[in-house]
Design an enzyme around this catalytic site. Sequence first.
Site, PDB file in Angstrom:
ATOM      1  N   ASN A 140       0.829  -1.071   0.017  1.00 49.94           N
ATOM      2  CA  ASN A 140       0.162  -0.026   0.040  1.00 49.94           C
ATOM      3  C   ASN A 140       0.893   1.319  -0.087  1.00 49.94           C
ATOM      4  O   ASN A 140       1.545   1.700   0.847  1.00 49.94           O
ATOM      5  CB  ASN A 140      -0.908   0.111   1.292  1.00 49.94           C
ATOM      6  CG  ASN A 140      -1.798   1.113   1.266  1.00 49.94           C
ATOM      7  OD1 ASN A 140      -1.872   2.170   0.327  1.00 49.94           O
ATOM      8  ND2 ASN A 140      -2.633   1.265   2.560  1.00 49.94           N
ATOM      9  N   TRP A 141       0.958   1.825  -0.971  1.00 60.75           N
ATOM     10  CA  TRP A 141       2.055   3.018  -1.193  1.00 60.75           C
ATOM     11  C   TRP A 141       1.412   4.340  -0.672  1.00 60.75           C
ATOM     12  O   TRP A 141       2.108   5.255  -0.494  1.00 60.75           O
ATOM     13  CB  TRP A 141       2.197   3.227  -2.871  1.00 60.75           C
ATOM     14  CG  TRP A 141       3.086   2.068  -3.363  1.00 60.75           C
ATOM     15  CD1 TRP A 141       3.220   0.891  -2.923  1.00 60.75           C
ATOM     16  CD2 TRP A 141       3.780   2.266  -4.824  1.00 60.75           C
ATOM     17  NE1 TRP A 141       3.852   0.037  -3.874  1.00 60.75           N
ATOM     18  CE2 TRP A 141       4.170   0.780  -4.844  1.00 60.75           C
ATOM     19  CE3 TRP A 141       3.526   2.881  -5.900  1.00 60.75           C
ATOM     20  CZ2 TRP A 141       4.572   0.459  -6.242  1.00 60.75           C
ATOM     21  CZ3 TRP A 141       4.080   2.738  -7.122  1.00 60.75           C
ATOM     22  CH2 TRP A 141       4.858   1.243  -7.259  1.00 60.75           C
ATOM     23  N   LYS A 142       0.229   4.205  -0.178  1.00 67.01           N
ATOM     24  CA  LYS A 142      -0.530   5.517   0.255  1.00 67.01           C
ATOM     25  C   LYS A 142      -0.248   6.506  -0.719  1.00 67.01           C
ATOM     26  O   LYS A 142      -0.257   6.337  -1.872  1.00 67.01           O
ATOM     27  CB  LYS A 142       0.024   5.605   1.682  1.00 67.01           C
ATOM     28  CG  LYS A 142      -0.144   4.441   2.634  1.00 67.01           C
ATOM     29  CD  LYS A 142      -0.007   4.499   3.958  1.00 67.01           C
ATOM     30  CE  LYS A 142      -0.136   3.183   4.715  1.00 67.01           C
ATOM     31  NZ  LYS A 142      -0.013   3.044   6.243  1.00 67.01           N
ATOM     32  N   HIS A 168      -9.457   1.179   5.162  1.00 74.05           N
ATOM     33  CA  HIS A 168      -8.098   1.457   5.826  1.00 74.05           C
ATOM     34  C   HIS A 168      -8.396   2.294   7.043  1.00 74.05           C
ATOM     35  O   HIS A 168      -9.094   3.311   6.784  1.00 74.05           O
ATOM     36  CB  HIS A 168      -7.162   2.055   4.812  1.00 74.05           C
ATOM     37  CG  HIS A 168      -5.884   1.815   5.368  1.00 74.05           C
ATOM     38  ND1 HIS A 168      -5.254   3.099   6.349  1.00 74.05           N
ATOM     39  CD2 HIS A 168      -4.835   1.148   5.209  1.00 74.05           C
ATOM     40  CE1 HIS A 168      -3.966   2.338   6.361  1.00 74.05           C
ATOM     41  NE2 HIS A 168      -3.549   1.516   6.007  1.00 74.05           N
ATOM     42  N   GLU A 196      -6.612   4.784   7.963  1.00 74.99           N
ATOM     43  CA  GLU A 196      -6.501   6.210   7.770  1.00 74.99           C
ATOM     44  C   GLU A 196      -7.592   6.831   6.937  1.00 74.99           C
ATOM     45  O   GLU A 196      -7.951   7.964   7.125  1.00 74.99           O
ATOM     46  CB  GLU A 196      -5.439   6.189   6.883  1.00 74.99           C
ATOM     47  CG  GLU A 196      -3.840   6.084   7.548  1.00 74.99           C
ATOM     48  CD  GLU A 196      -2.777   5.621   6.739  1.00 74.99           C
ATOM     49  OE1 GLU A 196      -2.791   5.539   5.570  1.00 74.99           O
ATOM     50  OE2 GLU A 196      -1.778   5.100   7.514  1.00 74.99           O
ATOM     51  N   GLU A 249      -5.009  -4.662  10.842  1.00 81.88           N
ATOM     52  CA  GLU A 249      -3.902  -3.781  10.732  1.00 81.88           C
ATOM     53  C   GLU A 249      -4.355  -2.895  12.161  1.00 81.88           C
ATOM     54  O   GLU A 249      -5.093  -2.044  12.143  1.00 81.88           O
ATOM     55  CB  GLU A 249      -4.051  -2.796   9.602  1.00 81.88           C
ATOM     56  CG  GLU A 249      -3.715  -3.520   8.439  1.00 81.88           C
ATOM     57  CD  GLU A 249      -3.272  -2.348   7.319  1.00 81.88           C
ATOM     58  OE1 GLU A 249      -2.044  -2.735   6.771  1.00 81.88           O
ATOM     59  OE2 GLU A 249      -3.718  -1.066   7.200  1.00 81.88           O
ATOM     60  N   GLY A 305       2.907   2.573  10.771  1.00 83.39           N
ATOM     61  CA  GLY A 305       3.994   3.781  10.557  1.00 83.39           C
ATOM     62  C   GLY A 305       4.722   3.758  11.698  1.00 83.39           C
ATOM     63  O   GLY A 305       5.109   5.218  12.009  1.00 83.39           O
ATOM     64  N   SER A 345       3.644  -2.011  10.328  1.00 81.93           N
ATOM     65  CA  SER A 345       5.438  -1.711  10.500  1.00 81.93           C
ATOM     66  C   SER A 345       6.121  -3.160  10.189  1.00 81.93           C
ATOM     67  O   SER A 345       6.933  -3.392  10.744  1.00 81.93           O
ATOM     68  CB  SER A 345       5.485  -1.631  11.938  1.00 81.93           C
ATOM     69  OG  SER A 345       5.191  -0.065  12.376  1.00 81.93           O
ATOM     70  N   GLY A 402       3.095  -1.002   4.243  1.00 79.29           N
ATOM     71  CA  GLY A 402       3.166   0.204   3.799  1.00 79.29           C
ATOM     72  C   GLY A 402       4.302   0.861   3.566  1.00 79.29           C
ATOM     73  O   GLY A 402       4.987   0.367   2.371  1.00 79.29           O
ATOM     74  N   GLY A 403       4.983   1.560   4.478  1.00 79.34           N
ATOM     75  CA  GLY A 403       6.523   2.238   4.094  1.00 79.34           C
ATOM     76  C   GLY A 403       7.323   1.455   3.452  1.00 79.34           C
ATOM     77  O   GLY A 403       7.984   1.701   2.470  1.00 79.34           O
TER      78      GLY A 403
HETATM   79  P1  13P Z   1       3.068   0.765   7.636  1.00 81.74           P
HETATM   80  O1  13P Z   1       3.646  -0.735   6.866  1.00 81.74           O
HETATM   81  O2  13P Z   1       3.903   1.897   7.051  1.00 81.74           O
HETATM   82  O3  13P Z   1       2.930   0.622   9.056  1.00 81.74           O
HETATM   83  O4  13P Z   1       1.696   0.641   7.088  1.00 81.74           O
HETATM   84  C1  13P Z   1       1.021  -0.322   6.991  1.00 81.74           C
HETATM   85  C2  13P Z   1      -0.400  -0.049   6.520  1.00 81.74           C
HETATM   86  O5  13P Z   1      -1.202   0.764   6.841  1.00 81.74           O
HETATM   87  C3  13P Z   1      -0.622  -0.858   5.363  1.00 81.74           C
HETATM   88  O6  13P Z   1      -2.016  -0.584   5.112  1.00 81.74           O
END
Ligand code: 13P
Length: 263
Positions: A10-12, A95, A97, A165, A171, A211, A232-233
């Site tokens: 997930n590149w957000k 998600h 967010e 999640e 993050g 994470s 994510g990251g």
């Molecule tokens: P991180 O891997 O950056 O913690 O993000 C997880 C995430 O929200 C994937 O959707």
Amino acid sequence: MMRIPFIAGNWKMNTTVHEAEELVHDMLERLDRIEGVEKVLCPPFISLPTISELLKGSSIKLGAQNMHFEIKGAYTGEISPLMLRKLCQFVILGHSERRWYFGESDKIVNKKIKAAIENGLKPILCVGERLEEKEAGRTEEVIDKQVNRGLNNIKPTRNIVIAYEPVWAIGTGKAASAEQAAATINFIRNTVSKLWSKDIAQELRILYGGSITSSNIAQFIPQPEIDGALVGGASLRAEEFLSIVSQTAAIKGISLPAERGKL
Ligand code: 13P
């Protein structure tokens, strides 16, 4: 029951179209060659057409990060399932967010899941508790609500992936422990089993997200309950993501014919 492991990036809200293209170039060949794991990239909407072209004929699939539940209409700034259905196979819905920054309720998430399925898109439904909920011992209560409300009145289907999640792990560099994640995923599977059926619950892929890096993925993947990860990251760095996917393939050790050209 064999569940094919699943790793999605997930590149957000990261990467311009050009950067997205470069990131795909950096990993395309090597990622394509890894077998036995379903690999999905979820770049920003604006990069979907370009990346969809780049992935054609490969074993890598594409997902969106969100979607409106209506097919079309006066919803300025929104993207509909109809616009996505020819471009990608998956769509991340619910998600945290989206829930916490954009006020998406379980009711909205439910409408989106319905719309995705009706339009041939496979939802990746995200659920997870916040820190204060975890500290108050309310994790299962929160997850139970998110799963039951998110899937309310949805016809039982195997074409859905669920991602656990925990909000406190996203993050923050503070991943859940593999045992904690496996226990909550087991709880999610039981919840789906009661809502739909044991058979379908056994077949659904349920992922952990929060994470995940190339340094900790090997703790999670050996857990039989954990079918993969929503990253994510770490999915924004080619070497990191490749390492996460190849470790998953090696640990789960499922050998399957490559799904080449099945985009
Ligand atoms: P991180 O891997 O950056 O913690 O993000 C997880 C995430 O929200 C994937 O959707």
